[in-house]
Design a protein around this motif. Structure first.
Motif, PDB file in Angstrom:
ATOM      1  N   TYR B 176      10.175 -19.437 -27.475  1.00  0.00           N
ATOM      2  CA  TYR B 176       8.757 -20.164 -27.377  1.00  0.00           C
ATOM      3  C   TYR B 176       7.845 -19.187 -26.745  1.00  0.00           C
ATOM      4  CZ  TYR B 176       5.063 -23.631 -26.584  1.00  0.00           C
ATOM      5  OH  TYR B 176       3.922 -24.535 -26.641  1.00  0.00           O
ATOM      6  N   ASN B 177       8.299 -18.789 -25.533  1.00  0.00           N
ATOM      7  CA  ASN B 177       7.349 -17.767 -25.010  1.00  0.00           C
ATOM      8  C   ASN B 177       7.262 -16.081 -25.965  1.00  0.00           C
ATOM      9  OD1 ASN B 177       6.450 -19.083 -23.178  1.00  0.00           O
ATOM     10  ND2 ASN B 177       8.170 -18.762 -21.809  1.00  0.00           N
ATOM     11  N   MET B 178       8.547 -16.052 -26.642  1.00  0.00           N
ATOM     12  CA  MET B 178       8.709 -14.899 -27.330  1.00  0.00           C
ATOM     13  C   MET B 178       7.672 -14.902 -28.445  1.00  0.00           C
ATOM     14  SD  MET B 178      11.665 -13.936 -30.224  1.00  0.00           S
ATOM     15  CE  MET B 178      10.993 -15.092 -31.101  1.00  0.00           C
ATOM     16  N   LEU B 179       7.491 -15.912 -29.148  1.00  0.00           N
ATOM     17  CA  LEU B 179       6.299 -15.985 -30.082  1.00  0.00           C
ATOM     18  C   LEU B 179       5.000 -15.797 -29.503  1.00  0.00           C
ATOM     19  CD1 LEU B 179       6.864 -19.153 -32.332  1.00  0.00           C
ATOM     20  CD2 LEU B 179       7.152 -16.706 -32.854  1.00  0.00           C
ATOM     21  N   ILE B 180       4.502 -16.094 -28.598  1.00  0.00           N
ATOM     22  CA  ILE B 180       3.372 -16.041 -27.727  1.00  0.00           C
ATOM     23  C   ILE B 180       3.085 -14.593 -27.264  1.00  0.00           C
ATOM     24  CG2 ILE B 180       1.742 -16.510 -25.657  1.00  0.00           C
ATOM     25  CD1 ILE B 180       3.262 -19.357 -25.755  1.00  0.00           C
ATOM     26  N   LEU B 181       4.193 -13.970 -26.635  1.00  0.00           N
ATOM     27  CA  LEU B 181       4.103 -12.523 -26.359  1.00  0.00           C
ATOM     28  C   LEU B 181       4.044 -11.526 -27.470  1.00  0.00           C
ATOM     29  CD1 LEU B 181       6.552 -12.515 -23.256  1.00  0.00           C
ATOM     30  CD2 LEU B 181       4.318 -12.554 -23.391  1.00  0.00           C
ATOM     31  N   ILE B 182       4.707 -11.977 -28.851  1.00  0.00           N
ATOM     32  CA  ILE B 182       4.607 -11.141 -30.035  1.00  0.00           C
ATOM     33  C   ILE B 182       3.098 -11.280 -30.357  1.00  0.00           C
ATOM     34  CG2 ILE B 182       5.100 -10.929 -32.301  1.00  0.00           C
ATOM     35  CD1 ILE B 182       7.801 -11.984 -31.767  1.00  0.00           C
ATOM     36  N   ALA B 183       2.342 -12.349 -30.272  1.00  0.00           N
ATOM     37  CA  ALA B 183       0.938 -12.296 -30.586  1.00  0.00           C
ATOM     38  C   ALA B 183       0.202 -11.449 -29.662  1.00  0.00           C
ATOM     39  CB  ALA B 183       0.475 -13.715 -30.872  1.00  0.00           C
ATOM     40  N   GLY B 184       0.576 -11.634 -28.320  1.00  0.00           N
ATOM     41  CA  GLY B 184      -0.206 -10.820 -27.343  1.00  0.00           C
ATOM     42  C   GLY B 184       0.059  -9.225 -27.614  1.00  0.00           C
ATOM     43  N   LEU B 185       1.332  -8.829 -28.046  1.00  0.00           N
ATOM     44  CA  LEU B 185       1.462  -7.606 -28.467  1.00  0.00           C
ATOM     45  C   LEU B 185       0.802  -6.971 -29.521  1.00  0.00           C
ATOM     46  CD1 LEU B 185       5.436  -7.217 -27.740  1.00  0.00           C
ATOM     47  CD2 LEU B 185       3.786  -6.217 -26.299  1.00  0.00           C
ATOM     48  N   GLN B 186       0.577  -7.830 -30.478  1.00  0.00           N
ATOM     49  CA  GLN B 186       0.068  -7.556 -31.611  1.00  0.00           C
ATOM     50  C   GLN B 186      -1.538  -7.353 -31.355  1.00  0.00           C
ATOM     51  OE1 GLN B 186       1.176 -10.559 -34.266  1.00  0.00           O
ATOM     52  NE2 GLN B 186       2.986  -9.299 -35.169  1.00  0.00           N
TER      53      GLN B 186
END
Lengths: 272, 296
Positions: B176-186
């Motif tokens: 779940y948090n992985m998805l949010i962090l990927i968006a943050g990295l992008q």
């Protein structure tokens, strides 16, 4: 320089994927094993002679189809009512001007810090007074409105141009008609996301149905499964078939509508 | 024009009425009622005859705070909050960083795989893990044996049972948090990395001075949400251990459930709920304070 790094990167990712998927794949595989086959040393990874007998037992002997139906009824009822009510409220908070709007909305947002479990015991006593204990209606009730859902729709509805609504008003359309024929189609993407979230949450929920339901013929699947393991803890293969039956619908739904699900998570994380 | 205004206002109230009414009646009212109940001795007898209920003031709170069982449950819960939360975050951040690498092929596939446990039904997968942890037949000990590790009775030993549940919880939640962090990295501008590279920053320095600070607010928000979620651990111990062995995996939520719905000590159980709520509220307030501080 690049090649070894790429190989290492993919190796790590593949190991991670295998670790992540193993519990789910083992569940699937064990559900097709002969009785006792999952309890062997060394462990069998694949069934020697795949059998459907556990699925048959679940449906014929243990009547799990009924629990499946209960889960489906609760999730569908909660989702359809929830999407409608949250869509109406989210749209009104975004686009209709009325006194007290800001105050009510601020109160709702502040109430987000209260975890649902805090009110669970009194809610149970209230449902008891209303005669909703041990009913599927009582289980679905908390899905009918959600602050998060209202918030999600409102954020999306803010982008609807006022001109669109005003033009319809000049044409003499009623507020309900405007909502139903103009606003709802525009909201469609966010409503799919909301529906998916509500459905999965209702399907997967455990604590609330466990509290509300006392009659095993009314149990939802997760409650039935937790109950079943009491008598059948030795029947690993049978329990795994039950787990597959519970997980498969939501996993399939997610895979089919992944795009909408991801969008909802990102909308929720950009709250402030 | 004036009647238009009035029409719009009454429509507004009608549109919010169902949802807001339900939330007020079945979400906010129970919370208030719960607080009142927590000040009473409401128990099994009171369900049959509410007239026997007496106010006991802070008596339930006093009993909660002097109950060794509550403190043990709180210790187990805080273990999930302060060990499980960070471990889950670490797994989320690690997988997000790996998937953000430009060299990765099949990114969508890996993302879906890592995310899959999130949407599964907790009760079902907790059951699966219960079998995976079996000391004789379970896959976990079998794999550990390849590395020369002696079998562990994960859920049967009070020293490892919490860890067993915690590993399941991390597996179930990190996507779940992985998805949010990927968006943050992008959303981190590529120029920042270019500039750092021109300044001669290595991979670690770029991570330390570009990625982490840019991701800071997201990490903080996601971290606190994760910790708040861990305060509410219930189904995992209920399905995997029933709070055992030797009560070593009873969480606050499980204790509240037992007191409320097994023993019908509603006053006492509500006091437990409000103590937990107070702890979560404090965590949220600290987060809001930190978040304000982290804004430039």
């Amino acid at each position: 320089m690049k090649a070894p790094r790429a190989v290492l990167l993919h190796a790590v990712l593949i190991v991670g994927a295998v670790l992540t998927l193993t519990p789910l794949l083992w569940m699937l595989s064990a559900s097709f094993m002969a009785p006792g086959e999952a309890n062997q040393v060394p462990p069998h990874l694949l069934p020697a002679a795949p059998t459907l007998e556990h699925y048959r037992a679940l449906f014929e002997r243990l009547d799990l189809a009924r629990n499946f139906g209960n889960s489906l009824a609760v999730a569908l009822l909660g989702t359809s009512v929830g999407v409608l009510f949250n869509a109406m409220a989210g749209y009104a908070f975004a686009k209709l001007r009325f006194p007290g709007r800001e105050g009510v909305f601020r109160t709702l947002v502040a109430a987000l810090v209260i975890p649902a479990q805090v009110g669970m015991l009194p809610l149970f006593l209230m449902l008891q007074q209303l005669g909703l204990v041990n009913t599927l209606m009582g289980v679905a009730l908390p899905s009918f409105a959600s602050i998060f859902g209202i918030f999600m729709v409102r954020q999306f509805a803010l982008a609807i141009p006022d001109d669109l609504i005003d033009a319809a008003r000049l044409d003499g359309a009623s507020e309900w008609r405007i909502f139903w024929t103009i606003v709802m189609p525009v909201l469609q993407p966010v409503l799919v996301t909301l529906a998916l979230f509500t459905f999965l949450a209702a399907w997967n929920d455990f604590m609330w149905p466990l509290i509300v339901l006392s009659d095993s013929s009314r149990y939802t699947l997760p409650v039935a499964l937790a109950n079943l393991v009491g008598e059948h803890v030795q029947d690993t293969e049978l329990m795994m078939a039950g787990a597959v039956l519970t997980v498969l619908p939501v996993l399939t739904l997610f895979l089919a509508l992944q795009r909408f699900y991801t969008r909802g998570i990102l909308a929720g994380s950009l709250k402030d | 024009m004036r009647s238009d205004r009035r029409r719009e206002a009454s429509a507004g109230w009608m549109f919010i009425a169902p949802a807001v009414g339900l939330i007020a009646a079945f979400y906010l009212l129970p919370v208030l009622a719960g607080f009142v109940l927590s000040l009473t001795d409401f128990d099994l007898y009171a369900i049959g005859d509410p007239s026997v209920v007496r106010m006991v003031g802070a008596g339930n709170y006093q009993r909660v705070l002097t109950d060794a069982g509550f403190w043990a449950a709180l210790r187990h819960t805080l273990f999930f909050v302060f060990v499980g939360g960070p471990l889950s975050m670490l797994a989320s951040l690690g997988s997000a960083l790996l998937l953000h690498e430009k060299l990765v092929r099949g990114r969508a596939f890996f993302r879906t795989v890592y995310f899959a446990p999130v949407v599964t039904t907790l009760v079902a997968v907790a059951l699966v893990w219960r079998y995976l942890y079996h000391p004789t037949y379970g896959l976990v000990d079998h794999v550990l044996a390849w590395f020369g590790i002696a079998p562990i009775d994960w859920l049967g030993d009070p020293r490892s049972a919490l860890w067993g549940i915690l590993i399941l919880a991390v597996w179930k939640s990190f996507g779940y948090n992985m998805l949010i962090l990927i968006a943050g990295l992008q959303s981190i501008p590529e120029e920042l990395y270019e500039a750092a590279r021109l300044d001669g920053a290595g991979a670690w320095q770029r991570f330390r001075h570009v990625t982490l600070p840019s991701l800071g607010p997201t990490l903080l928000f996601v971290g606190v949400m994760t910790m708040l979620g861990q305060f509410q651990v219930f189904a995992e111990p209920y399905v995997m251990t029933q709070g055992g062995p030797l009560r070593s995996t009873v969480t606050v939520m499980l204790l509240m459930y037992e007191q409320g719905f097994r023993w019908w000590r509603m006053g006492y159980a509500n006091a437990i709920a409000f103590v937990l709520f107070a702890l979560m509220l404090i965590t949220t307030l600290i987060q809001m304070r930190l978040q304000r501080g982290s804004r430039p």
